[in-house]
Scaffold this motif. Structure first.
Motif, short mmCIF file in Angstrom:
data_model
loop_
_atom_site.label_atom_id
_atom_site.label_comp_id
_atom_site.label_asym_id
_atom_site.label_seq_id
_atom_site.Cartn_x
_atom_site.Cartn_y
_atom_site.Cartn_z
N ASN A 109 -0.65 -21.64 8.45
CA ASN A 109 -1.28 -20.48 7.82
C ASN A 109 -2.39 -20.94 6.88
O ASN A 109 -2.24 -21.93 6.15
N VAL A 110 -3.52 -20.21 6.91
CA VAL A 110 -4.68 -20.57 6.10
C VAL A 110 -5.02 -19.38 5.21
O VAL A 110 -5.13 -18.25 5.69
N ARG A 111 -5.19 -19.66 3.93
CA ARG A 111 -5.64 -18.64 2.99
C ARG A 111 -7.01 -19.04 2.44
O ARG A 111 -7.23 -20.20 2.08
N SER A 121 -6.43 -14.15 4.99
CA SER A 121 -5.60 -15.19 5.61
C SER A 121 -5.67 -15.08 7.12
O SER A 121 -5.99 -14.02 7.68
N PHE A 122 -5.37 -16.18 7.77
CA PHE A 122 -5.27 -16.20 9.23
C PHE A 122 -4.38 -17.37 9.62
O PHE A 122 -4.07 -18.24 8.79
N GLU A 160 -15.01 -14.81 10.49
CA GLU A 160 -14.41 -14.32 11.73
C GLU A 160 -13.62 -15.47 12.36
O GLU A 160 -14.09 -16.10 13.32
N PRO A 161 -12.46 -15.79 11.83
CA PRO A 161 -11.73 -16.97 12.31
C PRO A 161 -11.19 -16.79 13.72
O PRO A 161 -10.45 -15.85 14.00
#
Length: 828
Positions: A109-111, A121-122, A160-161
């Protein structure tokens, strides 16, 4: 002496000179030991993120918070924000170019945090939750993560991940890896350098290529900020600096240390190796320059033009001495024009005549000397040297007859801005090069993120940049964190922003709405002059009727239609009609849109709701016109007639509908029982077709049922008989004494149908003709002799003469015509 003092702390590595500038002292509190933290620095003198190194055991400090957090500081040690963290192990900590903090957890998880503490987050996906994240590398606006199964996943945009895997890496342990950002690759996509075994692989989205080196493995791989070089640090303590395409080995440096370094980084385009308390700039032939830190630990943050050295006590900037600075202060600068110009200013200050001698000595190169002093001033952090160099440049340009001072003025402006943001209260010690790469607009945005609004306004005004974003950012922050009541905040914001051009109250109102202050958001929206900015937020706030009113007030039909479409999808139909019924403009637009789109269902519901019976009947009539068969069309008309049955003002329309319904039903019967189709024909056309087909009884019924006038019926009958060449019946008609339409139509239609003989029968029966017209009628039928008789009877000598000439005097017809007129038109 001044130049000696300026270069007193310079160090050389081969033919290159380096200097270390101390920018801040007493940076961090003594109870915060940076050796126990992972430190990540944002580019362009941005913030520092500190996260406790989980591999080290710390002694408990009484009074310290036991809750983990990621702390954000300025480079001057001012705490900006603490982000509470309870999301698990942190595997990656990095910054984007716009100073957003990226935190990557072990489960992928990336914040993405801004300096306000807000985040998006994505997930990296592609098995990150199953295999875990081992390490991460970051660049401009993207990142690459190494998963536990030796898979690399890249994200090219945080806005826009879209995580996607790179090519599969070879089997084996990856000792170290680095990235080459897309800005510096031919493919314009990220590339990786991987140390596996004794060699290095280059990996991208589609391929993994072995570079065939045999002096690995490497504990560290680092790529220079410009992407041109790579530093490969081996387990044997040797560092190899090569071109990033592996075509050239620039040099090999032996560190004489078997202790792995903490950092293998870059100082601009020069290789740097740092241990816990030593920093080395390395060059060819084992040349290096060392900086020793006693009893303290150093962290390195690479910049495009240098390296930032962070300790508990100091923030320093290490850089290669710029060329212009070398020209002024370097060992070989005593004879340079810029250095002599600087000495001339010193002589001028003590009122020595040598000042003029120095100027005359460099007069041919005085313009170059002025430019060099201006550029060197921009590369100085010490305001004393900035002023002295600018004073030298000012003295030099005052002697010149012609000099363009634009660069001088621009440098003075730039230094005022740089000195302002370098202040320890702000803590952004930007270099001249970093400032221009960052751009003034982004510098102002960084000040806004730190809530330093006054300085941001001053810089924007000084550089003539738009200030509307500053005011809006301040207002958004005010509505988020202000502890006053809604009325007070609204009044303060409106008073401060009224009259300022380009202010968007919609953005401020949206910030209030997201903060849960709906009433304040509504009040702020009343000050937004653009309806197109008000309406979307009002819809989000469930203020549907107010949104509709605002869109109508704006006069923008597209905006009104947008609101109506949203309301129609959202509300039950009855509630939707109740909303628009009180607004004639909205009702008219719904009606016009439904007519244009042929939405008859909506039209019928609308007219029924408004009790508009005539308009509702028109919808059924339009539907009947599009029906493929007469029965369905008649049913639609019957429904229309039913709507008009109780409407006294529509008697005429009701009668027409009943007549049309009856006609359609008769035509349906004819289609079923007779040999041809009658659908779509009018009463007259139906009557005409029946007579022509010989269905006289049915035609008589049509005439009686629809009360077709006798004259109209005679006309239709005549046309039908002529059309089917029923000459006998037409001739029988001529025996009647009287015709309601006269006999001339019989003559004309019969003659046009090609039967002049029968047409001539009707000539004597025609009455009310102009004198001589019967002559022409007989002539049209080809009866010249009969026409001549008429001419003689009417004593029309001219017509007789014309007929005689047309027939020819010698012909039998001519002699007969001549005989008829001989007794009447004798020659005088």
């Amino acid at each position: 002496m001044d130049t000696l003092h300026a270069r007193a702390d310079w160090e050389s590595v081969g033919d290159r000179w380096f200097r270390k500038t101390q920018q801040y002292t007493k940076v961090f509190d003594q109870d915060l030991d940076l050796d126990n933290y992972v430190v990540a620095g944002a580019p362009y003198a941005g913030a520092l993120a500190l996260w406790r190194d989980e591999t080290k055991i710390l002694a408990h400090q009484p009074g310290a918070s036991s809750k983990p957090s990621i702390d954000i500081y300025s480079l001057a040690g001012k705490k900006i924000r603490a982000i509470p963290w309870d999301r698990g192990a942190v595997k990656g900590l990095g910054w984007s170019d716009d100073e957003s903090l990226l935190v990557v957890t072990a489960d992928g998880n990336v914040r993405c945090y801004d300096l306000q503490g807000d985040f998006s987050s994505f997930s990296l996906g592609h098995g990150a939750d199953n295999y875990g994240v081992e390490s991460c590398r970051f660049y401009n606006n993207g990142m690459v993560a190494l998963l536990g199964n030796n898979t690399f996943v890249t994200v090219s945009s945080y806005a826009e991940p879209r995580p996607r895997p790179l090519a599969k890496a070879p089997e084996g342990e990856i000792h170290s890896w680095a990235i080459i950002s897309p800005d510096h690759t031919l493919s314009r996509s990220v590339e990786l350098l991987l140390s596996l075994g004794s060699t290095v692989f280059i990996l991208d989205a589609v391929d993994c290529e072995d570079r065939m080196v045999d002096f690995g493995p490497f504990t560290h791989i680092s790529v220079s900020p410009d992407g041109r070089y790579a530093n490969l640090y081996g387990v044997n303590g040797q560092a190899r600096v090569i071109s990033s395409d592996f075509q050239d080995i620039l040099f090999v440096h032996d560190s004489d240390s078997r202790t792995p370094p903490k950092y293998v980084e870059w100082c601009g385009s020069d290789a740097l190796i740092a241990w816990e308390d030593e920093v080395h700039i390395i060059g060819p032939g084992n040349q290096s320059s060392s900086y020793i830190y006693d009893s303290t630990r150093v962290h390195v943050v690479s910049e495009y033009d240098g390296a930032r050295l962070i300790t508990n006590d100091y923030c320093e900037f290490l850089e290669r001495v710029p060329d212009d600075t070398l020209q002024v202060f370097g060992h070989a600068s005593e004879s340079s024009p810029a250095s002599i110009l600087l000495d001339a200013v010193g002589q001028l200050e003590i009122e020595s005549p040598k000042a003029d001698d120095y100027i005359q000595l460099i007069r041919p190169n005085l313009t170059e000397a002025v430019d060099t002093c201006v550029n060197a001033a921009g590369r100085e952090f010490d305001t004393k040297w900035q002023k002295r160099l600018l004073k030298a440049a000012s003295f030099g340009k005052s002697v010149l007859d012609i000099y363009n001072s634009d660069d001088f003025v621009d440098m003075c402006e730039t230094l005022r801005v740089l000195n302002a943001v370098r202040d320890h209260q702000v803590g952004m010690p930007l270099s001249f090069e970093q400032y221009h790469r960052l751009t003034p607009e982004k510098l102002v945005q960084r000040l806004l993120n730190r809530h330093d609004y006054l300085l941001a306004l001053k810089i924007a005004g000084y550089l003539k940049l738009p200030s509307d974003r500053i005011y809006v950012h301040w207002a958004c922050s005010k509505v988020r964190i202000g502890d006053e009541d809604d009325d007070t905040i609204c009044r303060v914001v409106v008073d401060r922003l009224s009259g300022k051009p380009g202010i968007s109250f919609e953005e401020i109102a949206r910030a209030a709405y997201h903060e849960g202050r709906g009433r304040l958001a509504t009040e702020l929206l009343n000050h937004e002059p653009r309806g197109g900015r008000q309406v979307p937020l009002l819809l989000d706030m469930e203020e549907d009727e107010l949104a509709l009113d605002k869109s109508i007030e704006s006069g923008d039909t597209d905006l009104v239609l947008y609101v109506l479409l949203k309301l129609k999808k959202k509300l039950p139909l009855a509630a939707f009609f109740r909303v628009i019924n009180a607004r004639p403009t909205a009702t008219a637009m719904v009606e016009a849109s439904a007519i244009q789109e042929a939405d008859n269902t909506l039209l019928k519901d609308l007219y029924y709701q408004d009790d508009r019976r005539v308009d509702g009947a028109l919808v059924f009539i339009r539907e009947s016109l599009n029906q493929p068969d007469a029965r369905t069309a008649s049913d639609k008309l019957a429904l229309a007639a039913k709507l008009l049955a109780d409407t006294k003002e529509a008697n005429l329309e009701l009668h027409a509908l009943n007549q049309t319904t009856m006609l359609l039903r008769l035509q349906a019967a004819f289609d079923r029982d007779l040999t041809d189709t009658f659908s779509g024909l009018s009463v007259d056309e139906t009557l005409f077709k029946l007579i022509r087909l010989g269905y006289n009884s049915q035609a008589k019924k049509i005439q009686n049922d629809f009360k077709v006038p006798e004259k109209v019926a005679w006309w239709i009958r005549l046309r039908a008989l002529v059309a089917k060449r029923e000459w006998n019946e037409i001739e029988d008609t001529s025996k009647q004494r009287k015709s309601p339409i006269g006999w001339e139509p019989f003559f004309n239609l019969t003659l046009q149908a090609g039967n002049p003989r029968l047409a001539a029968v009707f000539i004597p029966k025609c009455t009310g003709l102009e004198p001589g017209e019967t002559i022409i009628m007989y002539e049209k039928c080809g009866m010249r002799v009969r026409a001549a008789e008429e001419a003689v009877r009417l004593r029309d000598q001219g017509a007789w003469q014309r007929l005689l000439e047309a027939a020819g005097r010698g012909s039998q017809e001519g002699r007969e015509i001549e005989r008829l007129g001989a007794t009447v038109f004798s020659k005088k």
